[in-house]
Design a protein around this motif. Structure first.
Motif, PDB file in Angstrom:
ATOM      1  N   PHE A  80      -8.219  -0.626   2.690  1.00 20.25           N
ATOM      2  CA  PHE A  80      -7.118  -1.226   1.894  1.00 20.25           C
ATOM      3  C   PHE A  80      -7.810  -2.832   1.725  1.00 20.25           C
ATOM      4  O   PHE A  80      -7.957  -3.710   2.839  1.00 20.25           O
ATOM      5  CB  PHE A  80      -5.851  -1.326   2.642  1.00 20.25           C
ATOM      6  CG  PHE A  80      -4.826  -2.093   1.916  1.00 20.25           C
ATOM      7  CD1 PHE A  80      -4.563  -1.867   0.390  1.00 20.25           C
ATOM      8  CD2 PHE A  80      -4.009  -2.931   2.526  1.00 20.25           C
ATOM      9  CE1 PHE A  80      -3.498  -2.398  -0.317  1.00 20.25           C
ATOM     10  CE2 PHE A  80      -2.882  -3.493   1.906  1.00 20.25           C
ATOM     11  CZ  PHE A  80      -2.797  -3.357   0.415  1.00 20.25           C
TER      12      PHE A  80
ATOM     13  N   TYR B  76       1.017  -1.364  -0.023  1.00 14.90           N
ATOM     14  CA  TYR B  76      -0.099  -0.015   0.088  1.00 14.90           C
ATOM     15  C   TYR B  76       0.962   1.337   0.178  1.00 14.90           C
ATOM     16  O   TYR B  76       1.394   1.810   0.969  1.00 14.90           O
ATOM     17  CB  TYR B  76      -0.822   0.077   1.348  1.00 14.90           C
ATOM     18  CG  TYR B  76      -2.148   0.889   1.191  1.00 14.90           C
ATOM     19  CD1 TYR B  76      -2.676   1.306   0.130  1.00 14.90           C
ATOM     20  CD2 TYR B  76      -2.889   0.980   2.369  1.00 14.90           C
ATOM     21  CE1 TYR B  76      -3.875   2.011  -0.097  1.00 14.90           C
ATOM     22  CE2 TYR B  76      -4.169   1.867   2.293  1.00 14.90           C
ATOM     23  CZ  TYR B  76      -4.536   2.186   1.137  1.00 14.90           C
ATOM     24  OH  TYR B  76      -5.837   2.839   1.103  1.00 14.90           O
TER      25      TYR B  76
ATOM     26  N   SER C  98      -2.437   5.879  -0.797  1.00 17.89           N
ATOM     27  CA  SER C  98      -4.081   5.684  -0.643  1.00 17.89           C
ATOM     28  C   SER C  98      -4.526   6.802  -1.636  1.00 17.89           C
ATOM     29  O   SER C  98      -3.955   8.011  -1.491  1.00 17.89           O
ATOM     30  CB  SER C  98      -4.192   5.443   0.741  1.00 17.89           C
ATOM     31  OG  SER C  98      -4.456   6.888   1.415  1.00 17.89           O
TER      32      SER C  98
END
Length: 248
Positions: free
Chosen positions: A206, A70, A73
């Protein structure tokens, strides 16, 4: 048809222990790592990128098929412009410096999220890296860029709705598999293990759908201090858990 998550199986050289096919990591703690050392946040992000390199190597050695990180974002656009520019510059630098190594190691690069928001120059660079490594089969490195799971689910629902409206899909045929095929992760193995560093215990938008049956692991280590040993410890924790998927 209902999607049943695939169980992780022992990999070569794993000593018989179950190795997750797909590991995802929320790389948290770069800013706090830098602050604790009196360094700018950019230094924390750079150290975090080095940690990602170590973890990728360790994951490949352990037999993990896919590692998803990740990186940025959809909510990160709220950060100061200077920090966003630093992150873009770091992404540009590592694509330029690591692409040859990724390709040589047989690693396929996959992007989830809408990376077009980073501008045409960087987008073209990312697309080139994805294209160049597309045929590699040893391992997949998926980078989440401008990714948000709720947006991903909305886009998937919209895609299915458009197919229904055009007559290409019967609403009665929409099931978990159809939705799964409409997600950004459709080419990736089922998610087995999701790790978040820095002690925070939330998913932060996520892989919400994908994490339904994943093992979750929250560790105190700040991301720049998370390396091969920490990943191996996480894999050992995963191997010790019993996954029943609602059964006995």
């Amino acid at each position: 048809m209902t999607v049943v998550p695939a169980s992780a199986e022992p990999r070569p050289d794993s000593g018989g222990a179950a190795v997750p096919r797909h590991v995802a990591i929320i790389m948290d703690g770069n800013g706090r790592w830098a602050k604790a050392r009196g360094l700018p946040r950019a230094a924390g992000h750079k150290a975090g990128a080095e940690a990602a390199r170590k973890v990728l190597r360790a994951a490949g050695e352990a037999g993990v098929e896919c590692l998803t990180l990740y990186a940025f974002s959809s909510e990160n656009w709220r950060r100061p412009e200077t920090e966003i520019n630093d992150l873009k510059g770091l992404l540009r630098f590592y694509i330029q410096s690591e692409l040859d190594a990724l390709h040589k190691e047989g690693i396929r690069l996959k992007i989830i999220g809408d990376h077009s928001a980073f501008g045409p120059e960087l987008c073209k660079m990312v697309d080139h890296a994805v294209s160049r490594t597309a045929a590699n089969t040893r391992m997949t490195l998926a980078i989440a860029l401008n990714y948000g799971s709720r947006v991903e689910l909305v886009n998937a629902a919209r895609n299915l709705a458009e197919k229904v409206a055009s007559g290409d899909l019967d609403p009665a045929d929409i099931d978990e598999a159809k939705l799964d095929e409409a997600l950004d992760t459709r080419e990736l193995p089922p998610l087995d293990l999701l790790i978040r560093t820095s002690g925070e215990c939330r998913l932060s938008n996520f892989l919400l759908w994908q994490a339904a049956y994943a093992e979750l692991l929250f560790v105190e280590t700040l991301w720049p201090d998370f390396g091969g040993n920490e990943l191996r410890a996480a894999l050992a924790e995963f191997a010790a858990r019993e996954r029943r998927y609602g059964g006995l």
